[in-house]
Write a protein that holds these residues in place. Structure first.
Motif, short mmCIF file in Angstrom:
data_model
loop_
_atom_site.label_atom_id
_atom_site.label_comp_id
_atom_site.label_asym_id
_atom_site.label_seq_id
_atom_site.Cartn_x
_atom_site.Cartn_y
_atom_site.Cartn_z
N THR A 14 7.32 6.13 1.44
CA THR A 14 7.24 5.01 0.50
C THR A 14 5.91 4.27 0.56
O THR A 14 5.62 3.45 -0.30
N ALA A 15 5.10 4.53 1.57
CA ALA A 15 3.80 3.88 1.70
C ALA A 15 2.73 4.71 0.96
O ALA A 15 2.95 5.87 0.61
N THR A 16 1.59 4.09 0.75
CA THR A 16 0.47 4.75 0.06
C THR A 16 -0.42 5.45 1.08
O THR A 16 -0.91 4.82 2.02
N LEU A 17 -0.63 6.76 0.90
CA LEU A 17 -1.54 7.52 1.74
C LEU A 17 -2.97 7.14 1.35
O LEU A 17 -3.37 7.30 0.21
N VAL A 18 -3.73 6.63 2.31
CA VAL A 18 -5.08 6.15 2.04
C VAL A 18 -6.13 7.14 2.52
O VAL A 18 -7.14 7.36 1.87
N GLY A 19 -5.91 7.75 3.67
CA GLY A 19 -6.88 8.71 4.21
C GLY A 19 -6.20 9.66 5.17
O GLY A 19 -5.14 9.36 5.72
N GLU A 20 -6.83 10.80 5.36
CA GLU A 20 -6.28 11.78 6.30
C GLU A 20 -7.41 12.53 6.97
O GLU A 20 -8.50 12.67 6.42
N HIS A 21 -7.11 12.99 8.18
CA HIS A 21 -8.10 13.73 8.96
C HIS A 21 -7.37 14.72 9.84
O HIS A 21 -6.33 14.42 10.42
N GLN A 22 -7.92 15.92 9.94
CA GLN A 22 -7.31 16.98 10.75
C GLN A 22 -8.33 17.50 11.74
O GLN A 22 -9.49 17.70 11.39
N TYR A 23 -7.89 17.70 12.97
CA TYR A 23 -8.72 18.28 14.02
C TYR A 23 -8.20 19.68 14.29
O TYR A 23 -7.03 19.83 14.62
N LEU A 24 -9.04 20.67 14.14
CA LEU A 24 -8.69 22.07 14.33
C LEU A 24 -7.68 22.51 13.27
O LEU A 24 -7.58 21.90 12.23
N ASN A 25 -6.93 23.58 13.54
CA ASN A 25 -5.94 24.01 12.55
C ASN A 25 -4.56 24.08 13.19
O ASN A 25 -4.41 23.98 14.40
N PHE A 26 -3.55 24.24 12.37
CA PHE A 26 -2.17 24.16 12.84
C PHE A 26 -1.75 25.32 13.73
O PHE A 26 -0.66 25.32 14.26
N SER A 33 -3.44 15.98 13.58
CA SER A 33 -3.52 15.57 12.19
C SER A 33 -3.16 14.09 12.12
O SER A 33 -2.17 13.66 12.73
N GLU A 34 -3.97 13.31 11.42
CA GLU A 34 -3.70 11.89 11.27
C GLU A 34 -3.75 11.49 9.81
O GLU A 34 -4.58 12.00 9.06
N GLU A 35 -2.87 10.58 9.42
CA GLU A 35 -2.81 10.05 8.07
C GLU A 35 -2.72 8.54 8.15
O GLU A 35 -1.88 8.01 8.89
N LEU A 36 -3.56 7.86 7.39
CA LEU A 36 -3.56 6.40 7.35
C LEU A 36 -2.81 5.93 6.12
O LEU A 36 -3.06 6.42 5.01
N TYR A 37 -1.86 5.01 6.32
CA TYR A 37 -1.02 4.53 5.23
C TYR A 37 -1.13 3.02 5.09
O TYR A 37 -1.37 2.30 6.07
N LEU A 38 -0.85 2.54 3.87
CA LEU A 38 -0.77 1.12 3.57
C LEU A 38 0.60 0.85 2.94
O LEU A 38 0.97 1.48 1.94
N LYS A 39 1.34 -0.07 3.55
CA LYS A 39 2.66 -0.44 3.02
C LYS A 39 2.50 -1.39 1.84
O LYS A 39 1.47 -2.04 1.68
N LYS A 40 3.53 -1.50 1.03
CA LYS A 40 3.53 -2.42 -0.11
C LYS A 40 3.35 -3.86 0.35
O LYS A 40 2.88 -4.70 -0.40
N THR A 41 3.71 -4.15 1.59
CA THR A 41 3.58 -5.49 2.16
C THR A 41 2.18 -5.77 2.68
O THR A 41 1.91 -6.85 3.20
N GLY A 42 1.28 -4.78 2.59
CA GLY A 42 -0.09 -4.96 3.04
C GLY A 42 -0.33 -4.57 4.49
O GLY A 42 -1.44 -4.74 5.00
N GLU A 43 0.68 -4.03 5.14
CA GLU A 43 0.54 -3.62 6.54
C GLU A 43 0.03 -2.18 6.61
O GLU A 43 0.45 -1.33 5.82
N TRP A 44 -0.83 -1.94 7.57
CA TRP A 44 -1.41 -0.61 7.78
C TRP A 44 -0.70 0.10 8.92
O TRP A 44 -0.26 -0.54 9.88
N PHE A 45 -0.62 1.44 8.83
CA PHE A 45 -0.12 2.22 9.95
C PHE A 45 -0.69 3.62 9.92
O PHE A 45 -1.13 4.12 8.89
N LEU A 46 -0.70 4.23 11.10
CA LEU A 46 -1.21 5.58 11.27
C LEU A 46 -0.05 6.50 11.63
O LEU A 46 0.76 6.16 12.50
#
Length: 101
Positions: A14-26, A33-46
């Motif tokens: 339900t959050a907005t994906l803002v950025g992503e980064h991957q180290y090596l391959n799966f 693998s990391e993804e940065l998200y922004l919630k509708k409430t303005g809170e950020w999480f990884l």
């Protein structure tokens, strides 16, 4: 993935994906693998996941490590630094404005 942390819901669906980064391959045991998200409430999480030998690996036995995943709330400043450190220039400008030259 969704988790409740300190009484607040963090949900990658339900959050907005803002950025992503991957180290090596799966296929590597130490991939990350990391993804940065922004919630509708303005809170950020990884959201981070990785192989057994990554920083996201989890112990799944006395001497065994398995893939792992985590959600970590971030401050606005930490989210800004994450975007800067992972060369997400367009997302940085969109959410934090264009920095001075």
């Amino acid at each position: 993935m969704k988790r409740i942390i300190n009484g607040k819901m963090y949900n990658t669906a339900t959050a907005t994906l803002v950025g992503e980064h991957q180290y090596l391959n799966f296929n590597d045991v130490d991939y990350e693998s990391e993804e940065l998200y922004l919630k509708k409430t303005g809170e950020w999480f990884l959201y981070g996941e990785g192989g057994p030998f990554s920083k996201y690996g989890e112990q799944c036995g006395s001497n065994n490590w398995c893939d792992g995943e985590v959600i970590k709330p971030l401050t606005k400043e930490a989210a800004r630094k994450w975007l800067e450190n992972h060369d997400c220039t367009d997302a940085y400008i969109e959410y934090f404005g264009e920095p001075e030259e």
